[in-house]
Design an enzyme around this catalytic site. Sequence first.
Site, mmCIF file in Angstrom:
data_model
loop_
_atom_site.group_PDB
_atom_site.id
_atom_site.type_symbol
_atom_site.label_atom_id
_atom_site.label_comp_id
_atom_site.label_asym_id
_atom_site.label_seq_id
_atom_site.Cartn_x
_atom_site.Cartn_y
_atom_site.Cartn_z
ATOM 1 N N HIS A 155 0.769 -1.263 0.000
ATOM 2 C CA HIS A 155 0.000 0.000 0.000
ATOM 3 C C HIS A 155 0.794 1.305 0.000
ATOM 4 C CE1 HIS A 155 -0.263 -0.353 4.735
ATOM 5 N NE2 HIS A 155 0.945 -0.464 4.276
ATOM 6 N N HIS A 156 2.137 1.242 0.204
ATOM 7 C CA HIS A 156 2.900 2.506 0.279
ATOM 8 C C HIS A 156 3.427 2.990 -1.071
ATOM 9 C CE1 HIS A 156 2.818 2.320 4.605
ATOM 10 N NE2 HIS A 156 3.564 1.232 4.679
ATOM 11 N N ALA A 157 3.497 2.102 -2.084
ATOM 12 C CA ALA A 157 4.137 2.492 -3.352
ATOM 13 C C ALA A 157 3.392 3.665 -3.990
ATOM 14 C CB ALA A 157 4.191 1.303 -4.305
ATOM 15 N N ASP A 210 -0.961 5.052 2.939
ATOM 16 C CA ASP A 210 -0.793 6.365 2.292
ATOM 17 C C ASP A 210 -0.829 6.336 0.765
ATOM 18 O OD1 ASP A 210 1.617 5.003 2.226
ATOM 19 O OD2 ASP A 210 2.857 6.728 2.797
#
Length: 393
Positions: free
Chosen positions: A145-147, A186
Amino acid sequence: EFNIVRPKGYTVSYHATSEMEKHHFGQTHPMKPWRLTLTKSLVTAYGMPFAMDNYNTRHATYEELNSFHSSDYLDYLATAAPEDQPRDLDNPDKDVKFNLGGSDCPLFHGLYDYCSMSAGTSLDAARKICNKQSDIAIAWGGGLHHAKKSEASGFCYINDIVLAILQLLRLYPRVLYIDIDVHHGDGVEEAFFSTDRVMTVSFHKYQPEVFFPGTGGLNDNGPKSEHNPGAHHAINVPLNDGITDEQYEHLFKSIIGQVNTTFRPSAIALQCGADSLAGDRLGRFNLKVEGHAACVRFCKSLGIPMILFGGGGYTPRNVARAWAYETSIAIGADQNIPAEIPQHAPWRQHFVHETLFPTLEQSMSEPRNNKNTEKRLRDIVAHVHEQLRFVQH
Ligand code: ZL4
Ligand code: CA
Ligand code: ZN
């Protein structure tokens, strides 16, 4: 005997590839792709594959990755070699292109294959949902989920979740993204900041400056510019160390219940990061497998097509327990699954206490102090309720 039967009236698909699991981020790096092997072996030992459609996933194509990520980032990702790793040991995170090659997102052998397989897993899951060939599609190899569009971040290089949601949006008018990883989701939040067709809800440990990535405060609900349809469509549930099953379940059900009635999603994307479990190497919460899994059970009960993604999870035996049990919830076998790990399970020696449901005391030598007050949790629910008054569908 655990008698496994195919669920009646709906289909669950399981998307994985053993090729992905062979990659290494480096000796002491917390992200261990072999936790997927451990998960699959537990799922198999319980006989669950008989109740699902099992797919060996392919690599996502460059064009598919390009539907979110920029070409210059993908081109570098495809060609960067471990030798391009910065050598300055005093400052290992210096001078890295696209945030690649530091200690969080190292360049390792086969990196591009690993990334395109993770994305392929989630894209296949999304397509099965769109084709109505699955009601629940499982992609434990995804959930990164951060990429960002042009940047790696926090062990994530390709945002398979964003790619999968973009697929879902071709067919479904509204997608609800829920994230129970201990870290803030994010990258997914940012990707859909300006649309009202995706609502993102992340539950996470929040302590900027100290805990990664430092974003996701209660008041961060999407840019409130005048003509942004995405305003109010990001919900953040910032939590403190040591939250318990009871508190988390209550919070999850009241928030997701409210979101469901106001946003009325046509599909759900649920990121099941297992680093929110007690005893996780990087986590801070006191959740047991039961509390984590209650979130999956609640989402399933809404009766909306759903993808289950993996994500974080740094104590492999706990990751495997949680994801295997959550697989049993998907197929509706959780009521009669034996807690005892099957005798013939490979790797059985990893499951120290030989049960799916270790107690808190078994998960960690000393449970963390719970720093979440009832008053703070009530304030969070009230704030979310206020936000949802701006959402009309
Ligand atoms: C490690 O032991 O907080 C990486 C990362 C590599 C091996 C040896 C290198 C030692 C913990 C983490 C130096 C490590 C320095 N090795 C790491 C600000 C930081 C800069 C990097 O679950 N240092 C960065 C990212 C988080 C930061 C969490 C969660 C992903 C997900 C979805 C990502 N980054 C400080 C840390 C180790 C390492 C040991 C580490 N990195 C712990 N937390 C971070 O949400 C999959
Ligand atoms: Ca989260
Ligand atoms: Zn995480």
